[in-house]
Write an enzyme that holds these catalytic residues in place. Sequence first.
Site, PDB file in Angstrom:
ATOM      1  N   ARG A  96     -10.307 -11.443   1.677  1.00 12.30           N
ATOM      2  CA  ARG A  96     -11.164 -12.487   1.086  1.00 12.30           C
ATOM      3  C   ARG A  96     -10.482 -13.845   1.097  1.00 12.30           C
ATOM      4  O   ARG A  96     -11.145 -14.875   1.080  1.00 12.30           O
ATOM      5  CB  ARG A  96     -11.598 -12.064  -0.316  1.00 12.30           C
ATOM      6  CG  ARG A  96     -10.488 -11.943  -1.310  1.00 12.30           C
ATOM      7  CD  ARG A  96     -10.879 -11.106  -2.494  1.00 12.30           C
ATOM      8  NE  ARG A  96     -10.871  -9.671  -2.181  1.00 12.30           N
ATOM      9  CZ  ARG A  96     -11.195  -8.716  -3.051  1.00 12.30           C
ATOM     10  NH1 ARG A  96     -11.590  -9.032  -4.275  1.00 12.30           N
ATOM     11  NH2 ARG A  96     -11.146  -7.452  -2.703  1.00 12.30           N
ATOM     12  N   LYS A 139       0.846  -1.197   0.000  1.00 10.68           N
ATOM     13  CA  LYS A 139       0.000   0.000   0.000  1.00 10.68           C
ATOM     14  C   LYS A 139       0.879   1.244   0.000  1.00 10.68           C
ATOM     15  O   LYS A 139       2.019   1.192   0.465  1.00 10.68           O
ATOM     16  CB  LYS A 139      -0.859   0.025   1.272  1.00 10.68           C
ATOM     17  CG  LYS A 139      -1.994  -0.966   1.313  1.00 10.68           C
ATOM     18  CD  LYS A 139      -2.784  -0.804   2.602  1.00 10.68           C
ATOM     19  CE  LYS A 139      -3.909  -1.821   2.695  1.00 10.68           C
ATOM     20  NZ  LYS A 139      -4.951  -1.662   1.676  1.00 10.68           N
TER      21      LYS A 139
HETATM   22  N1  BES Z   1      -8.140  -3.856   4.417  1.00  8.69           N
HETATM   23  C1  BES Z   1      -8.252  -3.423   3.080  1.00  8.69           C
HETATM   24  C2  BES Z   1      -9.516  -2.619   2.810  1.00  8.69           C
HETATM   25  C3  BES Z   1      -9.577  -1.293   3.488  1.00  8.69           C
HETATM   26  C4  BES Z   1      -9.059  -0.178   2.863  1.00  8.69           C
HETATM   27  C5  BES Z   1     -10.184  -1.161   4.708  1.00  8.69           C
HETATM   28  C6  BES Z   1      -9.146   1.049   3.480  1.00  8.69           C
HETATM   29  C7  BES Z   1     -10.267   0.064   5.318  1.00  8.69           C
HETATM   30  C8  BES Z   1      -9.751   1.178   4.698  1.00  8.69           C
HETATM   31  C9  BES Z   1      -8.260  -4.618   2.130  1.00  8.69           C
HETATM   32  O1  BES Z   1      -7.475  -5.680   2.531  1.00  8.69           O
HETATM   33  C10 BES Z   1      -7.737  -4.136   0.831  1.00  8.69           C
HETATM   34  O2  BES Z   1      -6.582  -3.788   0.772  1.00  8.69           O
HETATM   35  N2  BES Z   1      -8.586  -4.127  -0.192  1.00  8.69           N
HETATM   36  C11 BES Z   1      -8.210  -3.686  -1.487  1.00  8.69           C
HETATM   37  C12 BES Z   1      -8.643  -4.727  -2.487  1.00  8.69           C
HETATM   38  C13 BES Z   1      -8.097  -4.488  -3.857  1.00  8.69           C
HETATM   39  C14 BES Z   1      -6.627  -4.783  -3.882  1.00  8.69           C
HETATM   40  C15 BES Z   1      -8.844  -5.377  -4.804  1.00  8.69           C
HETATM   41  C16 BES Z   1      -8.897  -2.363  -1.758  1.00  8.69           C
HETATM   42  O3  BES Z   1     -10.075  -2.223  -1.443  1.00  8.69           O
HETATM   43  O4  BES Z   1      -8.223  -1.450  -2.224  1.00  8.69           O
HETATM   44 MN    MN Z   2      -5.471  -5.428   1.927  1.00  6.34          MN
END
Ligand code: BES
Ligand code: MN
Length: 485
Positions: free
Chosen positions: A340, A266
């Site tokens: 997931r 990230k």
């Molecule tokens: N934990 C994150 C989702 C999230 C993002 C929760 C911001 C709270 C605040 C999750 O694991 C994630 O990184 N999701 C990605 C999925 C994508 C790579 C398909 C997302 O939503 O960006």
């Molecule tokens: Mn994630």
Amino acid sequence: MNVILRNTREADYRSDALILPLYEDEGPAPHQDIDKALKGLIGKVLTSRDFTGKQNQLVLLHTLNAINPRRVLLAGLGKRTDITAERLRQAGGKAATHLDGMGASEASLSVRSLLSSKTSPLPFIEGSLLALYKFRRYRKENTQNGLKTLTVLGKYEKTFHEAIKWVEQVASAVHFARDLVNTPANDMTPAVLARIAKELAKGKLSVRVLERADARREGMGAFLSVARGSAEPPKFIVLRYNGGTGAPVALIGKAITFDSGGISLKPGEGMEKMKYDMAGGAAVLGVMKAVSEAKLPVNLLGILPAAENLPGGTASKPGDVVKTVGGKTVEIVNTDAEGRLVLADAIGYARRMKPAAVIDMATLTGACSVALGSEAIAMMGNADRLMERLKKAGDETYERVWQMPLFEEYLEYIKSDVADLKNTGGKTGSLVTAGYFLREFAGDTPWVHLDIAGTAWVEKEKPYVPKGATGVGVRLMTNFLREAK
Ligand code: BES
Ligand code: MN
Ligand code: ZN
């Protein structure tokens, strides 16, 4: 804060402040005696329109020893015709926060304006309790000043005492969940979560923690792949509560104690917030706590797939293929879509226990907060009746859920060239393709997914939710389970 019930007249009960909830534009109506003792001060403040009673408005008056409470806090409820439980919760939260902030330690509450067919003192008290949460673990000056008791004045039946107790149990479970989520990831590892689950269970629940080797034996390839980059061993935590009869409801909570994204790293900006990626797991523990303390007549499974998602020499890589509990294979095209993966194995594991229903809570997608902000939980599932009941629980608790579609066309988005599925469906529709992915693992088991990414953390406080972890899911699910049967 403790809640006490006392059958004493408002003017006679000694406290730092007496809270008088008042409707908008109704004058001091139910509190004529107090107004008279104060030589018409309340009426004066109202006619001067310094206080109108609009929702969440507060005015503090000194009583100059005319009555026993040292102060009177007028708390606006808005128009009588608009009153709802949520408005009462907010007014209670505002009043308690104000008194706490000015250093009052004992407050009393007049319930005269809260007793009607549409209202009850309970939500007002609930809002006060929820608002007073503080996270002080890392402060050197860990002072305990602030509001300690709320004395609710009036004569009550036994059922009201019991109802207050439930409100207290739920609020304390919300505080517990908020603490877990606010705690930084160096002190909230999968191992710490497992220890807390065992501590919580003592005498009331059974717990089993699957270690890495156990998870391997169970075939949890997706869950294990997420933990590979971290030195913190993953823990697959399973709690059981038996208070009723019949097949259990399985509650699954995503418990990624820190989500860096892994090799699909990230951006650095805001990454510190990713300690809240275990908020689903924290909510499940909070629910187990309240339900077991209150001895609700239900059977429950609480499942927390706990792991830390970090990059490293042993981390899984984009393109890796893993095998889940149920046998389906997944191509990991993005290691940041780790939630997931752990949920796929958790759902598969839960299904082996033949549950009546599976409900998962997860901070699953950034797209969830893009779509709904922090005002609603995104809900998807394969069980309409169950979703209706959750919708009702959401409206009652104001932990509102909003249903999103799982159109069969979304399957195309997550088809892989090499495996049965891939773990992301691309940029568009990522809230629902995440849900669709989970659905593939739920099969014919009644299942609902609750994406709490937008609601589990707030950047700005609300009347009874301080900034930071909200503990969302605890009130929703405890309400849902209490009305089950
Ligand atoms: N934990 C994150 C989702 C999230 C993002 C929760 C911001 C709270 C605040 C999750 O694991 C994630 O990184 N999701 C990605 C999925 C994508 C790579 C398909 C997302 O939503 O960006
Ligand atoms: Mn994630
Ligand atoms: Zn995540």
